[in-house]
Design a protein around this motif. Structure first.
Motif, PDB file in Angstrom:
ATOM      1  N   LEU A  23       4.179  -3.397   1.847  1.00  0.00           N
ATOM      2  CA  LEU A  23       3.647  -2.041   1.784  1.00  0.00           C
ATOM      3  C   LEU A  23       4.080  -1.311   3.053  1.00  0.00           C
ATOM      4  N   SER A  58       2.773   3.318   0.740  1.00  0.00           N
ATOM      5  CA  SER A  58       3.806   3.337  -0.284  1.00  0.00           C
ATOM      6  C   SER A  58       4.323   1.912  -0.504  1.00  0.00           C
ATOM      7  N   GLU A  59       4.818   1.637  -1.709  1.00  0.00           N
ATOM      8  CA  GLU A  59       5.411   0.337  -1.992  1.00  0.00           C
ATOM      9  C   GLU A  59       6.911   0.334  -1.698  1.00  0.00           C
ATOM     10  N   THR A  60       7.435   1.429  -1.206  1.00  0.00           N
ATOM     11  CA  THR A  60       8.845   1.507  -0.826  1.00  0.00           C
ATOM     12  C   THR A  60       8.973   2.226   0.513  1.00  0.00           C
ATOM     13  N   TRP A  69      -3.630  -4.292   0.311  1.00  0.00           N
ATOM     14  CA  TRP A  69      -3.499  -4.570  -1.118  1.00  0.00           C
ATOM     15  C   TRP A  69      -4.869  -4.638  -1.805  1.00  0.00           C
ATOM     16  N   ARG A 121      -5.856  -1.191  -2.534  1.00  0.00           N
ATOM     17  CA  ARG A 121      -5.107  -0.619  -3.648  1.00  0.00           C
ATOM     18  C   ARG A 121      -5.652  -1.110  -4.993  1.00  0.00           C
ATOM     19  N   ARG A 133      -1.407  -3.973 -10.310  1.00  0.00           N
ATOM     20  CA  ARG A 133      -1.787  -4.261  -8.925  1.00  0.00           C
ATOM     21  C   ARG A 133      -2.513  -5.592  -8.811  1.00  0.00           C
TER      22      ARG A 133
END
Length: 218
Positions: free
Chosen positions: A118, A131-133, A179, A182, A208
């Motif tokens: 993350l 963000s995951e990118t 995480w 999320r 998720r």
């Protein structure tokens, strides 16, 4: 919204300001936690050092950021379609009172791996979001338009400048906590999904959960 809830909202900025001011008088940076609670009907309350009740969306204002790795070397810009701004970052969504448990992992502890990476991203106006990118979509920062005489009141149309968020990877220490937040956020959004969005929000929650349950975080 009730009169009590309205009063709470009206004083929220003052409460936050007073707590922040107190930090500059020598108090410990972690001595005060402000909880922002949103119930199922959308009513918002602010609480000092008292977590939100079960079933409420819980956000917390704290001092300090999640530890991050050094900023990555900038990559060549890639033009992408503009996107809207992320959710406001004045508060950070954290794990609230748990009302259910996640599925048990089917992977032996010795075979589990860390969760997916993350990134903590900072916008052009200093908001932060996860963000995951490390290369999220570019966004369009609004610009002020003016008339020929320089009067902003006579500006025609709207204009914006393409900006790219700066993202740094979360450390392994912060990754599990992020995480879990999320997963909790997706659970809340699925539970209170508006008509027509139930399937999409359920799919996001399940995605998720699948990314989290078989990791070294559990």
């Amino acid at each position: 919204m009730s009169h009590a809830a309205t009063s709470t909202l009206a004083t929220a900025p003052l409460v936050v300001a007073l707590f922040i001011a107190a930090l500059f008088t020598g108090h410990d940076a972690h001595a005060t936690t402000i909880y922002k609670c949103t119930d199922a009907k959308g009513a918002v309350t602010m609480q000092n050092d008292t977590p939100c009740p079960p079933g409420a969306k819980q956000e917390v204002r704290h001092i300090g950021e999640l530890p991050t790795a050094p900023a990555p070397v900038a990559k060549p810009a890639e033009v992408r379609a503009p996107m809207g701004p992320p959710p406001g970052a004045q508060f950070e969504l954290v794990r609230g009172p748990a009302t259910d448990t996640l599925p048990a992992s089917t992977v032996a502890k010795a075979d589990r791996k860390p969760p997916p990476a993350l990134f903590e991203c900072k916008t052009w106006d200093n908001d932060t979001w996860l963000s995951e990118t490390d290369s999220p979509e570019e966004r369009c920062a609004p610009l002020t338009t003016t008339g020929l005489n320089g009067d902003p009141n006579l500006g025609m149309g709207a204009a914006c400048e393409i900006k790219r968020d700066v993202c740094t990877a979360l450390t392994e220490q912060a990754l599990c906590t992020a995480w879990q937040r999320r997963v909790d956020e997706a659970k809340f959004r699925m539970t209170y999904a508006p008509a027509g969005e139930e399937d999409a929000r359920k799919a996001e929650y399940e995605r998720r959960v699948a990314a989290f349950v078989d990791t070294t975080c559990r």
